[in-house]
Design an enzyme around this catalytic site. Structure first.
Site, PDB file in Angstrom:
ATOM      1  N   ASP A  85     -17.840  20.772 -28.171  1.00 20.78           N
ATOM      2  CA  ASP A  85     -18.074  21.354 -29.491  1.00 20.78           C
ATOM      3  C   ASP A  85     -17.313  22.661 -29.688  1.00 20.78           C
ATOM      4  O   ASP A  85     -16.711  22.886 -30.744  1.00 20.78           O
ATOM      5  CB  ASP A  85     -19.574  21.591 -29.697  1.00 20.78           C
ATOM      6  CG  ASP A  85     -20.381  20.324 -29.466  1.00 20.78           C
ATOM      7  OD1 ASP A  85     -20.010  19.292 -30.042  1.00 20.78           O
ATOM      8  OD2 ASP A  85     -21.360  20.356 -28.699  1.00 20.78           O
TER       9      ASP A  85
ATOM     10  N   ASP B 123     -18.730  23.785 -36.692  1.00 21.72           N
ATOM     11  CA  ASP B 123     -18.945  22.349 -36.460  1.00 21.72           C
ATOM     12  C   ASP B 123     -20.436  22.152 -36.199  1.00 21.72           C
ATOM     13  O   ASP B 123     -20.891  22.190 -35.055  1.00 21.72           O
ATOM     14  CB  ASP B 123     -18.110  21.883 -35.265  1.00 21.72           C
ATOM     15  CG  ASP B 123     -18.296  20.402 -34.962  1.00 21.72           C
ATOM     16  OD1 ASP B 123     -18.872  19.690 -35.810  1.00 21.72           O
ATOM     17  OD2 ASP B 123     -17.891  19.957 -33.873  1.00 21.72           O
TER      18      ASP B 123
ATOM     19  N   GLU C 114     -17.789  22.254 -41.469  1.00 19.29           N
ATOM     20  CA  GLU C 114     -17.560  20.804 -41.421  1.00 19.29           C
ATOM     21  C   GLU C 114     -18.739  20.063 -42.040  1.00 19.29           C
ATOM     22  O   GLU C 114     -19.901  20.339 -41.726  1.00 19.29           O
ATOM     23  CB  GLU C 114     -17.347  20.355 -39.976  1.00 19.29           C
ATOM     24  CG  GLU C 114     -16.969  18.887 -39.844  1.00 19.29           C
ATOM     25  CD  GLU C 114     -16.739  18.482 -38.402  1.00 19.29           C
ATOM     26  OE1 GLU C 114     -17.271  17.433 -37.997  1.00 19.29           O
ATOM     27  OE2 GLU C 114     -16.048  19.243 -37.684  1.00 19.29           O
TER      28      GLU C 114
ATOM     29  N   GLU D 121       0.852  -1.206   0.000  1.00 18.78           N
ATOM     30  CA  GLU D 121       0.000   0.000   0.000  1.00 18.78           C
ATOM     31  C   GLU D 121       0.883   1.249   0.000  1.00 18.78           C
ATOM     32  O   GLU D 121       0.746   2.153   0.828  1.00 18.78           O
ATOM     33  CB  GLU D 121      -0.953  -0.002   1.199  1.00 18.78           C
ATOM     34  CG  GLU D 121      -2.027  -1.058   1.138  1.00 18.78           C
ATOM     35  CD  GLU D 121      -3.012  -0.836  -0.016  1.00 18.78           C
ATOM     36  OE1 GLU D 121      -2.846   0.140  -0.776  1.00 18.78           O
ATOM     37  OE2 GLU D 121      -3.939  -1.649  -0.164  1.00 18.78           O
TER      38      GLU D 121
END
Length: 690
Positions: A667, A481, A555, A326
């Site tokens: 976006d 876009d 696009e 650990e």
């Protein structure tokens, strides 16, 4: 290389050797070589299982495979059985019954062409006998015999002879065994390390692993990040117990993050040694937490179990192996004492820990992913290709691909995930599944530096100042876009508008950002999106009258027809002359005003990341937005997506990038990435529509 006709003679020698009741192993009892190459001494190589052959066979994988299949069984196996629990290859149980498929006529012809070995070459014969003697000497080496006993004891341990319950090693447990075992070989048998590496390969199913890769096990440190309840401590106890009982003069250290853990391991090792081996040889000193195993006529082996709370307890000690259990939760004050063993020439530190992303202090081991050596080993139930899917779907509990599996003793379902995350958000991914990708959300592994993001937010350019405006180019680059949906939880239309320094095109200024969603799903989606773009450009031109033209890329990956329609409307309505990126039709010579996004996206992301980190991307003090401004500062809105950028490795070794989050799409980020790419590369051709 070896001729096929020689296989019969080799098989005959092997049959005779394997049938001999000899203390030697396999065909090492054969005194007569099967092949005698009588060329120049510098061109020949004495092989103890074959004879004197051309030195080029040293690099022949066929010879290696032949000796593996038809040669003697591995000397570390008590019987002729394989070791399936190690992943070893199945044994060839009846090599003496293998029949060669040579036609008699072909055999006679080959025998005439290839006469029997010329035993009159005394020098070559001496070389062969020397190689046989050397091979026998290795098999009689005390260190080799101890290593063989370790492998045999480990096989017995896993078959249930010690614990009365068979077990099978998980992949990471096998890794821990290999790192411990092969490192001890490298320090105890310096002169024959590579030879012993090769001998023990088949015990663990590593026949296809090159010697160069085997040298990874000689690393001075190794790190394992494993999910909870996966048998980390169990395998460490087994390894320590078997090393103590089979290998002499080995000093082992064990450090735990809590006293009760160290005490439990200490007790378990004692229990294993006293019940499975000669208890009279076990000496326990509870005051110093040490266990000593006596070896008759040899130096004893010891283990010390300590905790990180007494940070000086391991100082002054000498360890060949130091297990840090650990390790993510070890007190940082104890780390200098632990890391000091890196300087010891014959010491190796093995860090084993579960994953914790609660804070950076308990996730420091993940930093080693950037180490020059491959130190970090991570067990996770979600691969990088499906990491984004896991974030977006609450019911998903493991990777949809079939390369990973969930052990039968681990329960994972959507209810457990939901309940665990109610206690602590993200706990299911990190604590139970071993997922480390969320660590990048902290400051452990940022794609974009914090200071660079702070500069982008605070140091905004006053583009209304005439002196500043005079340095800016007269072109405005706009990337669209489009998304044809009114679902605000899904992707929307991202629009970004930028310009650059007239003297330095790599210096880019953000002038406008939009994240637009359709009001309703009607037939005028293209008109609505184009209107949003025109409104953005009009606002920017009003504030920056020095702009003379607009260069646009729409696009067209989602809908080519709609992209052309958007470009046409923008061209008709824009207050400035517009030019568009065009894509040529494959079936004709026509060019359409749209941009098809291909593999340029990754390059564009890397270019933007570099720009942010080098402060060559800035935002205007009057960044325009008609869709974001009402509820959010558009620059801060953009920065929230930049912070989420993460690279995703692909199978070909390259990376793709995304900024998607559970409650926010990327976006606007993608639009800015591509607008920045168009403005800085200056390689795209823009043409007018009308």
């Amino acid at each position: 290389m070896l001729y096929a006709s020689q296989r019969g003679r080799l098989t005959e020698n092997l049959r005779n050797a394997l049938q001999q009741d000899s203390t030697t192993q396999g065909c090492l009892g054969a005194e007569t070589p099967s092949i005698m190459y009588t060329g120049a001494k510098s061109d020949r190589w004495a092989h103890p299982l074959v004879g004197t052959i051309h030195a080029s066979n040293l690099y022949c994988p066929m010879l290696r495979a032949y000796c593996r299949h038809y040669g003697p069984r591995p000397v570390f196996v008590a019987s002729d059985e394989s070791l399936p629990m190690f992943g070893a290859s199945p044994a060839l149980h009846t090599p003496v019954q293998v029949q060669m498929c040579l036609l008699p006529e072909l055999r006679d012809t080959l025998q005439r062409l290839l006469p029997p070995p010329n035993l009159e070459d005394s020098e070559a014969l001496t070389e062969f006998k020397t190689s046989v003697s050397s091979a026998r000497a290795i098999l009689e080496d005390p260190n080799f015999l101890e290593m063989r006993e370790f492998v045999t004891s480990l096989a017995s341990f896993l078959s249930g002879q010690y614990k009365h319950k068979p077990a099978r090693l998980e992949a990471f447990q096998k890794q821990v065994v290999l790192h411990s075992f092969y490192f001890l070989i490298s320090i105890k048998s310096l002169e024959i390390t590579d030879t012993m590496f090769d001998i023990f390969q088949s015990a663990f199913g590593l026949e296809e692993m090159t010697l160069e890769k085997l040298h990874i096990f000689k690393q001075k440190a190794s790190v394992f990040l494993i999910p909870r309840r996966h048998g980390k401590t169990w395998i460490v106890v087994a390894i320590i117990s078997l090393i103590l009982s089979n290998l002499s003069n080995v000093q082992i250290g064990y450090v735990a993050h809590q006293k009760h853990v160290a005490s439990a391991v200490f007790t378990e090792i004692i229990d294993t040694l006293t019940k499975s081996f000669d208890s009279k040889r076990v000496e326990v000193n509870k005051e110093t937490s040490t266990i000593t195993f006596r070896h008759s006529g040899k130096i004893s082996s010891t283990v010390m179990c300590a905790t990180c709370f007494n940070k000086n307890s391991i100082r002054g000690q000498t360890f060949h192996l130091l297990f840090v259990d650990e390790a993510n939760f070890i007190k940082k004050e104890a780390l200098p004492a632990i890391l000091g063993f890196m300087l010891q020439k014959d010491a190796k530190i093995i860090f084993i820990s579960s994953v914790n992303s609660a804070d950076q202090a308990t996730s420091f081991l993940y930093k080693l992913k950037d180490a020059q050596e491959r130190l970090l080993n991570v067990v996770s139930y979600v691969c990088q290709e499906h990491r984004q899917d896991f974030d977006m779907q609450d019911s998903m509990v493991s990777c949809p691909c079939f390369r990973l599996h969930i052990p039968s003793y681990i329960t994972m379902d959507s209810n457990i995930r939901a309940t665990t995350n109610l206690f602590l958000d993200g706990a299911f991914s990190t604590e139970l599944m071993g997922d480390t990708s969320s660590l990048s959300q902290g400051s452990l592994s940022r794609t974009v530096r914090d200071d660079a993001i702070n500069q982008l937010e605070l140091c905004r350019v006053d583009t209304l100042n005439p002196r500043v405006a005079g340095r800016l180019a007269s072109s405005l680059y706009v990337y669209v876009d489009p998304a044809y949906t009114n679902n605000t939880s899904a992707s929307g239309t991202g629009i970004a508008a930028v310009t650059h320094d007239r003297a330095d095109p790599n210096r880019v200024i953000v002038l406008g950002l939009e994240h637009f969603f359709l009001k309703d799903l009607t037939g005028d989606a293209a008109l609505q999106i184009a209107t949003c773009v025109v409104a953005l450009v009009s606002s920017i031109v009003t504030l920056h009258p020095h702009l003379e033209e607009v260069k646009v890329a729409v696009e067209g990956n989602s809908s080519q027809d709609s992209a052309v329609a958007i470009a046409s409307i923008i061209g008709e309505s824009c207050p400035l002359p517009c030019a568009f990126v065009h894509t040529k039709d494959k079936t004709s010579s026509l060019q359409w005003p749209m941009y098809l996004l291909t593999n340029e996206k990754s390059k564009a992301f890397e270019r933007l990341i570099y720009a942010v980190n080098t402060a060559s991307l800035s935002a205007s003090q009057v960044t325009v937005s008609n869709t974001i401004q009402l509820s959010f500062d558009p620059v801060l809105y953009l920065i929230s997506q930049i912070r989420a950028i993460k690279p995703i490795p692909l199978r070909d070794g390259t990376y793709t990038y995304t900024g998607k989050q559970r409650n926010l799409s990327d976006d606007v980020l993608v639009a800015l990435v591509m607008a920045h790419f168009l403005a800085t590369t200056q390689k795209h051709t823009f043409k007018k529509v009308h």
